[in-house]
Design an enzyme around this catalytic site. Structure first.
Site, PDB file in Angstrom:
ATOM      1  N   GLN A 178       0.885  -1.172   0.000  1.00 26.66           N
ATOM      2  CA  GLN A 178       0.000   0.000   0.000  1.00 26.66           C
ATOM      3  C   GLN A 178       0.917   1.215   0.000  1.00 26.66           C
ATOM      4  O   GLN A 178       1.551   1.503   1.012  1.00 26.66           O
ATOM      5  CB  GLN A 178      -0.914  -0.019   1.232  1.00 26.66           C
ATOM      6  CG  GLN A 178      -1.628   1.295   1.513  1.00 26.66           C
ATOM      7  CD  GLN A 178      -2.485   1.774   0.355  1.00 26.66           C
ATOM      8  OE1 GLN A 178      -3.176   0.991  -0.297  1.00 26.66           O
ATOM      9  NE2 GLN A 178      -2.431   3.070   0.057  1.00 26.66           N
ATOM     10  N   GLN A 180       0.225   4.670  -1.065  1.00 21.44           N
ATOM     11  CA  GLN A 180      -0.277   5.996  -0.704  1.00 21.44           C
ATOM     12  C   GLN A 180      -0.350   6.128   0.818  1.00 21.44           C
ATOM     13  O   GLN A 180      -0.757   5.169   1.481  1.00 21.44           O
ATOM     14  CB  GLN A 180      -1.687   6.199  -1.282  1.00 21.44           C
ATOM     15  CG  GLN A 180      -2.089   7.661  -1.328  1.00 21.44           C
ATOM     16  CD  GLN A 180      -3.506   7.860  -1.879  1.00 21.44           C
ATOM     17  OE1 GLN A 180      -4.233   6.918  -2.137  1.00 21.44           O
ATOM     18  NE2 GLN A 180      -3.902   9.103  -2.043  1.00 21.44           N
ATOM     19  N   GLY A 314     -10.703   0.645   1.873  1.00 21.36           N
ATOM     20  CA  GLY A 314     -11.788   0.091   1.083  1.00 21.36           C
ATOM     21  C   GLY A 314     -11.249  -0.282  -0.280  1.00 21.36           C
ATOM     22  O   GLY A 314     -11.398  -1.406  -0.763  1.00 21.36           O
ATOM     23  N   GLY A 315     -10.594   0.695  -0.884  1.00 25.41           N
ATOM     24  CA  GLY A 315     -10.006   0.448  -2.189  1.00 25.41           C
ATOM     25  C   GLY A 315      -8.809   1.346  -2.403  1.00 25.41           C
ATOM     26  O   GLY A 315      -8.652   2.354  -1.721  1.00 25.41           O
ATOM     27  N   MET A 316      -7.954   0.940  -3.321  1.00 27.76           N
ATOM     28  CA  MET A 316      -6.791   1.750  -3.687  1.00 27.76           C
ATOM     29  C   MET A 316      -6.648   1.684  -5.201  1.00 27.76           C
ATOM     30  O   MET A 316      -6.590   0.599  -5.791  1.00 27.76           O
ATOM     31  CB  MET A 316      -5.544   1.208  -2.976  1.00 27.76           C
ATOM     32  CG  MET A 316      -4.274   1.960  -3.321  1.00 27.76           C
ATOM     33  SD  MET A 316      -4.344   3.701  -2.796  1.00 27.76           S
ATOM     34  CE  MET A 316      -3.425   4.478  -4.131  1.00 27.76           C
ATOM     35  N   GLU A 317      -6.550   2.873  -5.806  1.00 30.22           N
ATOM     36  CA  GLU A 317      -6.652   3.018  -7.257  1.00 30.22           C
ATOM     37  C   GLU A 317      -5.375   2.683  -8.014  1.00 30.22           C
ATOM     38  O   GLU A 317      -5.006   3.381  -8.961  1.00 30.22           O
ATOM     39  CB  GLU A 317      -7.094   4.444  -7.564  1.00 30.22           C
ATOM     40  CG  GLU A 317      -6.078   5.558  -7.177  1.00 30.22           C
ATOM     41  CD  GLU A 317      -6.232   6.096  -5.766  1.00 30.22           C
ATOM     42  OE1 GLU A 317      -6.741   5.369  -4.887  1.00 30.22           O
ATOM     43  OE2 GLU A 317      -5.830   7.255  -5.538  1.00 30.22           O
ATOM     44  N   HIS A 341     -15.616   4.430  -7.614  1.00 29.17           N
ATOM     45  CA  HIS A 341     -14.675   5.418  -7.060  1.00 29.17           C
ATOM     46  C   HIS A 341     -13.243   5.135  -7.535  1.00 29.17           C
ATOM     47  O   HIS A 341     -12.580   6.023  -8.088  1.00 29.17           O
ATOM     48  CB  HIS A 341     -14.762   5.386  -5.528  1.00 29.17           C
ATOM     49  CG  HIS A 341     -13.814   6.321  -4.850  1.00 29.17           C
ATOM     50  ND1 HIS A 341     -14.202   7.580  -4.422  1.00 29.17           N
ATOM     51  CD2 HIS A 341     -12.498   6.203  -4.539  1.00 29.17           C
ATOM     52  CE1 HIS A 341     -13.151   8.185  -3.871  1.00 29.17           C
ATOM     53  NE2 HIS A 341     -12.111   7.369  -3.932  1.00 29.17           N
ATOM     54  N   GLU A 342     -12.789   3.920  -7.336  1.00 28.18           N
ATOM     55  CA  GLU A 342     -11.395   3.625  -7.706  1.00 28.18           C
ATOM     56  C   GLU A 342     -11.194   3.733  -9.215  1.00 28.18           C
ATOM     57  O   GLU A 342     -10.152   4.182  -9.682  1.00 28.18           O
ATOM     58  CB  GLU A 342     -10.974   2.242  -7.197  1.00 28.18           C
ATOM     59  CG  GLU A 342     -11.166   2.014  -5.691  1.00 28.18           C
ATOM     60  CD  GLU A 342     -10.641   3.130  -4.795  1.00 28.18           C
ATOM     61  OE1 GLU A 342      -9.726   3.866  -5.209  1.00 28.18           O
ATOM     62  OE2 GLU A 342     -11.171   3.273  -3.669  1.00 28.18           O
ATOM     63  N   HIS A 345     -10.666   7.287 -10.310  1.00 26.56           N
ATOM     64  CA  HIS A 345      -9.291   7.756 -10.088  1.00 26.56           C
ATOM     65  C   HIS A 345      -8.414   7.558 -11.326  1.00 26.56           C
ATOM     66  O   HIS A 345      -7.342   8.170 -11.418  1.00 26.56           O
ATOM     67  CB  HIS A 345      -8.653   7.001  -8.928  1.00 26.56           C
ATOM     68  CG  HIS A 345      -8.888   7.597  -7.569  1.00 26.56           C
ATOM     69  ND1 HIS A 345      -8.583   8.902  -7.258  1.00 26.56           N
ATOM     70  CD2 HIS A 345      -9.376   7.044  -6.420  1.00 26.56           C
ATOM     71  CE1 HIS A 345      -8.868   9.126  -5.973  1.00 26.56           C
ATOM     72  NE2 HIS A 345      -9.362   8.021  -5.435  1.00 26.56           N
ATOM     73  N   GLU A 364      -9.318  13.287  -4.380  1.00 28.56           N
ATOM     74  CA  GLU A 364     -10.481  12.607  -3.805  1.00 28.56           C
ATOM     75  C   GLU A 364     -11.809  13.324  -4.030  1.00 28.56           C
ATOM     76  O   GLU A 364     -12.842  12.676  -4.185  1.00 28.56           O
ATOM     77  CB  GLU A 364     -10.253  12.355  -2.314  1.00 28.56           C
ATOM     78  CG  GLU A 364      -9.062  11.446  -2.020  1.00 28.56           C
ATOM     79  CD  GLU A 364      -9.154  10.055  -2.639  1.00 28.56           C
ATOM     80  OE1 GLU A 364     -10.258   9.630  -3.039  1.00 28.56           O
ATOM     81  OE2 GLU A 364      -8.100   9.396  -2.739  1.00 28.56           O
ATOM     82  N   ASP A 419      -1.398  11.482   6.258  1.00 26.22           N
ATOM     83  CA  ASP A 419      -2.580  10.723   6.637  1.00 26.22           C
ATOM     84  C   ASP A 419      -3.580  11.568   7.421  1.00 26.22           C
ATOM     85  O   ASP A 419      -4.775  11.334   7.370  1.00 26.22           O
ATOM     86  CB  ASP A 419      -2.147   9.557   7.536  1.00 26.22           C
ATOM     87  CG  ASP A 419      -2.466   8.222   6.895  1.00 26.22           C
ATOM     88  OD1 ASP A 419      -2.412   8.175   5.658  1.00 26.22           O
ATOM     89  OD2 ASP A 419      -2.757   7.267   7.631  1.00 26.22           O
ATOM     90  N   TYR A 427     -12.923  14.477   0.412  1.00 32.79           N
ATOM     91  CA  TYR A 427     -13.841  13.677  -0.392  1.00 32.79           C
ATOM     92  C   TYR A 427     -15.167  14.401  -0.615  1.00 32.79           C
ATOM     93  O   TYR A 427     -15.585  14.632  -1.755  1.00 32.79           O
ATOM     94  CB  TYR A 427     -14.144  12.348   0.307  1.00 32.79           C
ATOM     95  CG  TYR A 427     -12.984  11.381   0.359  1.00 32.79           C
ATOM     96  CD1 TYR A 427     -11.980  11.534   1.318  1.00 32.79           C
ATOM     97  CD2 TYR A 427     -12.889  10.325  -0.534  1.00 32.79           C
ATOM     98  CE1 TYR A 427     -10.918  10.638   1.381  1.00 32.79           C
ATOM     99  CE2 TYR A 427     -11.828   9.428  -0.473  1.00 32.79           C
ATOM    100  CZ  TYR A 427     -10.847   9.591   0.483  1.00 32.79           C
ATOM    101  OH  TYR A 427      -9.801   8.715   0.537  1.00 32.79           O
TER     102      TYR A 427
HETATM  103  N1  BES Z   1      -6.868   6.654  -2.592  1.00 37.59           N
HETATM  104  C1  BES Z   1      -7.812   6.283  -1.609  1.00 37.59           C
HETATM  105  C2  BES Z   1      -7.244   5.495  -0.474  1.00 37.59           C
HETATM  106  C3  BES Z   1      -6.168   6.224   0.324  1.00 37.59           C
HETATM  107  C4  BES Z   1      -6.352   7.519   0.719  1.00 37.59           C
HETATM  108  C5  BES Z   1      -5.022   5.562   0.663  1.00 37.59           C
HETATM  109  C6  BES Z   1      -5.350   8.157   1.436  1.00 37.59           C
HETATM  110  C7  BES Z   1      -4.022   6.196   1.371  1.00 37.59           C
HETATM  111  C8  BES Z   1      -4.189   7.503   1.757  1.00 37.59           C
HETATM  112  C9  BES Z   1      -8.967   5.493  -2.212  1.00 37.59           C
HETATM  113  O1  BES Z   1      -9.304   5.886  -3.490  1.00 37.59           O
HETATM  114  C10 BES Z   1     -10.174   5.732  -1.363  1.00 37.59           C
HETATM  115  O2  BES Z   1     -10.586   6.849  -1.270  1.00 37.59           O
HETATM  116  N2  BES Z   1     -10.714   4.692  -0.767  1.00 37.59           N
HETATM  117  C11 BES Z   1     -11.870   4.766   0.079  1.00 37.59           C
HETATM  118  C12 BES Z   1     -13.087   4.281  -0.636  1.00 37.59           C
HETATM  119  C13 BES Z   1     -13.910   5.301  -1.306  1.00 37.59           C
HETATM  120  C14 BES Z   1     -15.172   4.685  -1.864  1.00 37.59           C
HETATM  121  C15 BES Z   1     -14.247   6.504  -0.469  1.00 37.59           C
HETATM  122  C16 BES Z   1     -11.680   3.833   1.239  1.00 37.59           C
HETATM  123  O3  BES Z   1     -10.686   3.126   1.272  1.00 37.59           O
HETATM  124  O4  BES Z   1     -12.524   3.799   2.129  1.00 37.59           O
HETATM  125 ZN    ZN Z   2     -10.198   7.776  -3.524  1.00 40.52          ZN
END
Ligand code: BES
Ligand code: ZN
Length: 657
Positions: A178, A180, A314-317, A341-342, A345, A364, A419, A427
């Site tokens: 991971q 990011q 949840g997800g990572m793009e 969402h992903e 991105h 975001e 972070d 978002y």
């Molecule tokens: N890029 C983010 C995940 C992220 C953000 C990783 C900041 C590290 C630092 C990813 O696209 C994301 O926003 N995931 C969300 C899901 C989304 C539907 C809001 C999550 O993981 O909850």
């Molecule tokens: Zn995102």
């Protein structure tokens, strides 16, 4: 025809598209030759100072990363060589990379093999250390190649090494990364700033029973023999689009692939594949919807990797290969907005990238807006608006808690872990800004500007200032009345929600709120029309609080909670979002009978969005909740990825490292 196939055809028919979605049998994807040609050499970039990187790209920068790494599942380390293409200004003497917890053994000029002097500087919290390398002869004013022999450490923050017991199959180990926001430097020595784009290639060796995947084209679908070692296989990858390093990603495990459509598919452990396939028949339709909105998908394939439950997000793009938590597999496709969402991105974030983490909202906020447009296109407006309202509910709760400085879209993150900037402001306030602009200028005009924004800025870093310049030039175009109506500076640089914001309203939630009020006023749970509700309506119901209700005081009796849980089967809902929302209600009321289910939920998955707030809520329940939190955390923590563990450590005052 299988039911999965029928569902895919239904979804495809919706968009009058993609009959081929079912023609492809499960198996290995078509893996190469499908990446569009890389963009022409990117025009000069105005680098902005990134407080989370030591790199000085205006002096010397990395343009390509070539990895040759071996995954050692006995020692939990990756080791081998990173060969970097660098490009340097005239007079440059050295290049500065970012590293954290890496053991560097040797640095050489890849052209001549001769050693290059290097120093590893002082460690700074979160950021790691600068790795300063003498440039090869002749690189100044031109280019050079540097090869770095190195190894990661078992605790590398980006990497989670899972034992067989932590996987679904239970027999083979697993590794995933991971990157990011600033974790790539814990497994790759490079310039780890989102404003510095690099192409990459990789050769990864691993035990022969495992499959390696990366955020890149897979050049060796079956793996290759490793000379002199029949127990291992090698996998090769290529990413020809320049990307920010936080998007370099790897997964190694007992993986199988199922096709979802002509250019979409899903990887998981074998035992999870059927459920994953059934959950995602709409992915191909989502890609088409996204292209219809904002232009061609420039990454070739779009596949998903569904990870083991400890995946912290949840997800990572990751480009070409979104990484996703298994907690979105609900059995009824109710949580697939995460895929939208992903996927979004692939434009906002992966094509047009925040130059530094202070402008995370550009990634975001745009993506959350775009995600909702995809949901509207693939499903309908009603579903999209329900999701907007849930996001607004969450944003309101967060606005009530956050200091004013963190309610702005543009953040000051100097001295902080990036972070910390990653709240729902980026978002949902970000998406609300774009929705406000859309409402004021009209959808057609707004969409034309968005398409242009992605095209003009593709493969380039974006700052808030450049965004303002772009929208002023290409949308507002000197219309002073429009400029005033939009209130852009207020949205970006001030806390709270500007006066031109109109909260979303969903008709589908009106009867939910009524049912919640009736139940809170003493009605029976059997009167709640639960079975006819969508997951989003259920989330709304469980998130409902009486007017003026502070979150942590009880508005339901223990008897009402038992009625709710027993009648609706909440502790065992089988939907992670619904269970999570219920557990928050249960903890707020110190509802003891739910504790075993909460404990299981906290131990069976490590998604930070669920785990962190539940520990916070338990902690807030003082003498009732703290012993539960302490006991459960001690058992759950070894299974969490560092991203989740580091966040929860602070909440429960974890010291037992
Ligand atoms: N890029 C983010 C995940 C992220 C953000 C990783 C900041 C590290 C630092 C990813 O696209 C994301 O926003 N995931 C969300 C899901 C989304 C539907 C809001 C999550 O993981 O909850
Ligand atoms: Zn995102």
């Amino acid at each position: 025809m299988t039911s999965t196939c029928r569902a895919a055809l239904l979804a495809a028919a919706l968009l009058a598209s993609g009959l081929a979605a079912c023609a492809t049998a499960p198996g290995r994807p078509v893996l190469s030759g499908d990446m569009p040609p890389p963009p022409a050499a990117t025009a000069a970039v105005d680098y902005v100072r990134d407080v989370h990187s030591y790199a000085r790209p205006e002096v010397a920068r990395v343009t390509h990363v070539d990895l040759d790494l071996a995954a050692d599942f006995q020692r939990n380390i990756l080791s081998g060589t990173a060969t970097l293409d660098v490009s340097a200004e005239p007079g440059a003497q050295e290049i500065i990379l970012d590293v954290r917890d890496l053991d560097i053994s040797r640095v050489r000029d890849a052209a001549t093999g001769s050693d290059l002097r290097f120093t590893v500087g002082e460690e700074q919290a979160f950021i790691g250390r600068p790795l300063t390398i003498q440039l090869p002869n002749g690189a100044a004013g031109g280019t050079g190649k540097i090869s770095i022999d190195y190894a990661t450490r078992p605790n590398a923050a980006a990497l989670q090494w899972l034992t067989p017991a932590q996987t679904a199959g239970g027999e083979l180990p697993y590794l995933f990364s991971q990157g990011q926001a600033i974790l790539t430097r814990t497994w790759i020595p490079t310039q780890d700033s989102p404003g510095i784009r690099q192409t990459y290639t990789a050769r990864i060796t691993a035990p022969a029973e495992l499959t390696a995947v990366m955020s890149a084209e897979m050049l060796t679908p079956q793996g290759e023999a490793v000379s002199g070692d029949a127990s291992r296989k090698a996998w090769r990858f290529r990413m020809t689009n320049p990307i920010p390093p936080y998007l370099i990603a790897i997964g190694i495990g007992d993986l199988e692939f199922a096709s979802l459509g002509p250019r979409t598919g899903v990887w998981t452990e074998p035992s999870e594949l059927a459920a994953a396939r059934a959950e995602f028949p709409e992915v191909e339709a989502m890609v088409e919807a996204a292209e219809g909105l904002y232009g061609p998908y420039l990454w070739g394939r779009y596949d998903l990797l569904v990870l083991p439950p400890s995946f912290p997000f949840g997800g990572m793009e990751n480009p070409r290969l979104t990484f996703a938590t298994p907690t979105i597999i609900a059995g009824d496709r109710s949580l697939v907005s995460l895929v939208a969402h992903e996927l979004a991105h692939s434009w906002s974030g992966n094509l047009v990238t925040n130059a530094t983490w202070a402008d995370f909202w550009l990634n975001e906020g745009f993506t959350s807006y775009f995600e909702n447009r995809i949901m509207e296109a693939v499903y309908d407006r009603d579903r999209a608006v329900q999701e907007q309202v849930l996001a607004w509910d969450g944003l309101q709760a967060e606005l009530a808690e956050l200091p004013a400085a963190d309610q702005r879209l543009h953040l000051d993150l100097a001295g902080r872990d990036p972070d910390e900037g990653m709240s729902t402001i980026a978002y949902d306030k970000g998406a609300a800004l774009l929705r406000t602009i859309e409402r004021i200028v009209g959808r057609e005009r707004f969409d034309a500007w968005m398409r242009g924004y992605f095209e003009r800025n593709a493969f380039r870093p974006m700052t808030t200032e450049r965004f303002l310049e772009d929208i002023r030039t290409h949308l507002i175009a000197g219309d002073t009345r429009l400029e005033q109506q939009l209130m852009l500076d207020q949205w970006i640089y001030q806390p709270g929600m500007p006066s031109n914001f109109q909260p979303p309203v969903s008709d589908a939630f009106a009867n939910v709120d009524q049912a919640a009020l009736a139940f809170a006023s003493g009605g029976p749970a059997s009167a709640i029309p639960w079975s006819g509700w969508t997951t989003q309506q259920r989330q709304r119901f469980l998130g409902w609080r009486p007017e003026g209700q502070a979150d942590n005081s009880g508005w339901l009796s223990q008897g009402q909670l038992a009625d709710l849980d027993g009648t609706l089967g909440l502790s065992d809902a089988g939907n992670s979002e619904v269970e999570y929302a219920w557990f928050q209600v249960a903890v707020a009321h110190r509802y003891e009978p739910a504790v075993p289910a909460i404990e299981a939920f906290l131990k069976n998955q490590g998604r930070r969005k669920f785990v962190l707030p539940l520990f916070q809520s338990l902690w807030a329940q003082g003498d009732w909740g703290r012993p539960i939190a302490t006991r459960v955390y001690a058992e759950a923590r070894p299974g969490y990825h560092s991203v989740t563990a580091n966040s929860v450590d602070e909440v429960v005052g974890w010291t037992g490292r």
